[in-house]
Design a protein around this motif. Structure first.
Motif, mmCIF file in Angstrom:
data_model
loop_
_atom_site.group_PDB
_atom_site.id
_atom_site.type_symbol
_atom_site.label_atom_id
_atom_site.label_comp_id
_atom_site.label_asym_id
_atom_site.label_seq_id
_atom_site.Cartn_x
_atom_site.Cartn_y
_atom_site.Cartn_z
ATOM 1 N N MET A 67 0.871 -1.191 0.077
ATOM 2 C CA MET A 67 0.014 0.052 0.114
ATOM 3 C C MET A 67 0.907 1.257 -0.024
ATOM 4 S SD MET A 67 -1.366 2.695 2.109
ATOM 5 C CE MET A 67 -0.904 2.412 3.826
ATOM 6 N N ARG A 68 1.864 1.235 0.930
ATOM 7 C CA ARG A 68 2.813 2.114 0.858
ATOM 8 C C ARG A 68 3.734 2.758 -0.234
ATOM 9 N NH1 ARG A 68 4.662 6.387 0.903
ATOM 10 N NH2 ARG A 68 5.483 7.953 2.757
ATOM 11 N N VAL A 69 3.945 1.608 -0.647
ATOM 12 C CA VAL A 69 5.160 1.642 -1.905
ATOM 13 C C VAL A 69 4.328 2.227 -3.123
ATOM 14 C CG1 VAL A 69 6.388 0.701 -3.563
ATOM 15 C CG2 VAL A 69 6.849 0.199 -1.099
ATOM 16 N N GLY A 70 2.973 1.629 -3.249
ATOM 17 C CA GLY A 70 2.102 2.285 -4.178
ATOM 18 C C GLY A 70 1.849 3.762 -4.172
ATOM 19 N N ALA A 71 1.522 3.905 -2.825
ATOM 20 C CA ALA A 71 1.067 5.526 -2.634
ATOM 21 C C ALA A 71 2.022 6.264 -3.163
ATOM 22 C CB ALA A 71 0.678 5.598 -1.094
ATOM 23 N N GLY A 72 3.467 6.053 -2.387
ATOM 24 C CA GLY A 72 4.395 6.771 -2.858
ATOM 25 C C GLY A 72 4.659 7.103 -4.427
ATOM 26 N N TRP A 73 4.745 6.255 -5.048
ATOM 27 C CA TRP A 73 4.799 5.998 -6.521
ATOM 28 C C TRP A 73 3.791 6.724 -7.265
ATOM 29 C CZ3 TRP A 73 4.964 0.420 -9.340
ATOM 30 C CH2 TRP A 73 5.494 0.648 -10.879
ATOM 31 N N ILE A 74 2.565 6.696 -6.963
ATOM 32 C CA ILE A 74 1.354 7.297 -7.449
ATOM 33 C C ILE A 74 1.350 8.910 -7.236
ATOM 34 C CG2 ILE A 74 -0.463 6.854 -5.903
ATOM 35 C CD1 ILE A 74 -1.268 6.847 -9.454
ATOM 36 N N VAL A 75 1.883 9.214 -5.847
ATOM 37 C CA VAL A 75 1.833 10.554 -5.458
ATOM 38 C C VAL A 75 3.120 11.327 -6.387
ATOM 39 C CG1 VAL A 75 2.678 12.223 -3.674
ATOM 40 C CG2 VAL A 75 0.916 10.495 -3.358
ATOM 41 N N VAL A 89 -4.206 13.535 4.161
ATOM 42 C CA VAL A 89 -5.140 12.678 5.047
ATOM 43 C C VAL A 89 -4.520 11.003 4.888
ATOM 44 C CG1 VAL A 89 -7.282 11.443 5.534
ATOM 45 C CG2 VAL A 89 -7.082 13.951 4.852
ATOM 46 N N GLY A 90 -4.161 10.767 3.660
ATOM 47 C CA GLY A 90 -3.622 9.247 3.393
ATOM 48 C C GLY A 90 -2.381 9.244 4.181
ATOM 49 N N PHE A 91 -1.417 10.185 4.189
ATOM 50 C CA PHE A 91 -0.208 9.917 4.925
ATOM 51 C C PHE A 91 -0.283 9.880 6.243
ATOM 52 C CE2 PHE A 91 1.907 11.282 0.559
ATOM 53 C CZ PHE A 91 2.299 10.178 0.621
ATOM 54 N N VAL A 92 -1.144 10.693 7.083
ATOM 55 C CA VAL A 92 -1.622 10.786 8.397
ATOM 56 C C VAL A 92 -2.006 9.366 8.619
ATOM 57 C CG1 VAL A 92 -3.321 11.595 10.164
ATOM 58 C CG2 VAL A 92 -2.197 13.288 8.278
ATOM 59 N N VAL A 93 -2.820 8.699 7.870
ATOM 60 C CA VAL A 93 -3.176 7.240 8.231
ATOM 61 C C VAL A 93 -2.301 6.374 8.086
ATOM 62 C CG1 VAL A 93 -4.830 5.462 7.836
ATOM 63 C CG2 VAL A 93 -5.750 7.864 7.904
ATOM 64 N N ALA A 134 -9.758 4.210 10.981
ATOM 65 C CA ALA A 134 -8.538 5.109 10.251
ATOM 66 C C ALA A 134 -8.604 4.827 8.588
ATOM 67 C CB ALA A 134 -7.353 4.919 10.891
ATOM 68 N N LEU A 135 -8.561 3.536 8.361
ATOM 69 C CA LEU A 135 -8.634 3.172 6.977
ATOM 70 C C LEU A 135 -9.893 3.548 6.166
ATOM 71 C CD1 LEU A 135 -7.077 -0.634 6.897
ATOM 72 C CD2 LEU A 135 -6.304 1.428 5.979
ATOM 73 N N VAL A 136 -10.923 3.401 6.570
ATOM 74 C CA VAL A 136 -12.035 3.968 6.118
ATOM 75 C C VAL A 136 -12.137 5.557 5.761
ATOM 76 C CG1 VAL A 136 -14.692 4.161 6.574
ATOM 77 C CG2 VAL A 136 -13.552 2.134 7.288
ATOM 78 N N VAL A 137 -11.663 6.305 6.818
ATOM 79 C CA VAL A 137 -11.460 7.660 6.709
ATOM 80 C C VAL A 137 -10.474 7.967 5.531
ATOM 81 C CG1 VAL A 137 -10.501 9.881 7.726
ATOM 82 C CG2 VAL A 137 -11.805 8.245 9.184
ATOM 83 N N ALA A 138 -9.268 7.093 5.461
ATOM 84 C CA ALA A 138 -8.322 7.444 4.349
ATOM 85 C C ALA A 138 -8.960 7.265 3.034
ATOM 86 C CB ALA A 138 -7.247 6.284 4.398
ATOM 87 N N TRP A 139 -9.614 5.922 2.891
ATOM 88 C CA TRP A 139 -10.540 5.809 1.611
ATOM 89 C C TRP A 139 -11.589 6.661 1.337
ATOM 90 C CZ3 TRP A 139 -12.107 0.809 3.935
ATOM 91 C CH2 TRP A 139 -13.409 0.445 4.062
ATOM 92 N N TRP A 140 -12.090 7.048 2.317
ATOM 93 C CA TRP A 140 -13.290 8.249 1.917
ATOM 94 C C TRP A 140 -12.213 9.379 1.356
ATOM 95 C CZ3 TRP A 140 -13.306 13.211 4.258
ATOM 96 C CH2 TRP A 140 -14.186 14.089 3.819
ATOM 97 N N ALA A 141 -11.441 9.998 1.868
ATOM 98 C CA ALA A 141 -10.425 10.946 1.688
ATOM 99 C C ALA A 141 -9.758 10.670 -0.024
ATOM 100 C CB ALA A 141 -9.328 11.308 2.646
ATOM 101 N N MET A 142 -9.647 9.436 -0.029
ATOM 102 C CA MET A 142 -8.881 9.146 -1.382
ATOM 103 C C MET A 142 -10.001 9.207 -2.639
ATOM 104 S SD MET A 142 -5.676 8.689 -0.786
ATOM 105 C CE MET A 142 -5.805 9.738 0.564
#
Lengths: 147, 159
Positions: A67-75, A89-93, A134-142
């Motif tokens: 999840m984290r590697v994919g996030a860094g790559w897409i950002v 918000v995603g990084f806070v989670v 926290a994951l639900v909050v993150a996917w809401w923000a995403m």
């Protein structure tokens, strides 16, 4: 549909990020389920606490990395200089969330060593439940990208 | 936030429940493969029912809000698009495989319950059913189809 039309080169990192996040959700839910089941069925608490720790080790850790590697790559591809607030918000989670996961993993190890009884065994599913929120909050923000 | 944002959030929530529930079921199934005592297998198969509820709720959410998103999309998607049809077919295939695997697992759980009530001794018959390659292929095949479905949702070939 997971996102609007985007350049093809963004698809692989997005796929890895979403797959990792989904597996993280599933494996964290597993720890919550077996943790609470261990409280209500103490006979099976030793077995269930071992399953919780193994799920952390072989499920949550690789899913978090994916999840984290994919996030860094897409950002990097999408917002190389100027990240919008919803990405934060995603990084806070993910960042403070990693500490919560680490604590949960240590407690899951302690609980499995103590045959699924004691405060550690009680705390593990509670932390898993908090992380699920926290994951639900993150996917809401995403997905809704507020702001 | 627009209506489209909310639809996307609910669709994604369905995807998380559907695939996440699959991950829960897979993890508990792997745990059951390592056990011999019928009562322990009963407990693990019982917990898999929670995963099945997640999968069913997620499948319905993802399907309903996915179709709604196609209708409300600002990018002129249509129900006739190849990737939309492929996604619906894959969802049906994953459901069918999962249901067939689940039916076989119900028989395994029933035998485990009977053995647990009559001494709880390990049984070669139960061990064979828990490790039945057809059941495992159906259940894990269903999970792989869902991962392919996720890939189609991201790449949207032909859109």
């Amino acid at each position: 549909m997971l996102a609007a039309i985007r350049p093809d080169s963004w698809n692989l990192p997005l796929f890895l990020h979403v797959l990792g996040a989904i597996l993280l959700f599933g494996t964290t839910a597993t720890i919550a389920i077996v943790g609470f089941a261990g409280r209500s069925q103490p006979t099976y608490a030793p077995m269930l606490s071992r399953i919780a720790f193994r799920t952390f080790l072989f499920g949550i850790v690789p899913a978090f990395v994916l999840m984290r590697v994919g996030a860094g790559w897409i950002v990097d591809k999408e917002f190389s200089n100027n990240e919008p607030g919803w990405v934060g918000v995603g990084f806070v989670v993910s960042e403070p969330g990693a500490i919560l996961l680490l604590v949960m993993g240590i407690l899951a190890w302690v609980a499995s060593r103590r045959q699924g009884v004691g405060k550690a065994a009680l705390t593990v599913p509670i932390l898993a439940g908090l992380y699920l929120i926290a994951l639900v909050v993150a996917w809401w923000a995403m997905t809704t990208k507020p702001g | 936030m627009s209506k489209y944002d909310w639809l996307l959030f609910l669709h994604m929530s369905g995807a998380f429940l559907l695939l996440g529930g699959g991950a829960v079921a897979g993890t508990l199934n792997i745990a059951a493969l390592r056990r011999d005592r019928p009562s322990e297998i009963v407990v693990l198969f019982g917990l898999i029912r929670i995963a099945v509820a997640m999968i069913l709720a997620g499948g319905i959410l993802a399907f309903v809000f996915g179709l709604w998103l196609v209708a409300d999309s600002p990018w002129n998607y249509s129900y006739g698009d190849g990737w939309v049809i492929a996604a619906i077919v894959l969802l049906l295939v994953a459901n069918a495989l999962g249901a067939l695997g689940g039916r076989r697992d119900d028989r395994t759980a029933q035998l485990a319950k009977e053995l647990a009530a009559s001494g709880d001794a390990p049984s070669p018959e139960l061990n064979a059913l828990v490790r039945d390659p057809v059941s495992l292929a159906l259940s894990y095949g269903s999970g792989l189809v869902l991962v392919a479905l996720l890939a189609i949702m991201i790449w949207k070939p032909g859109a």
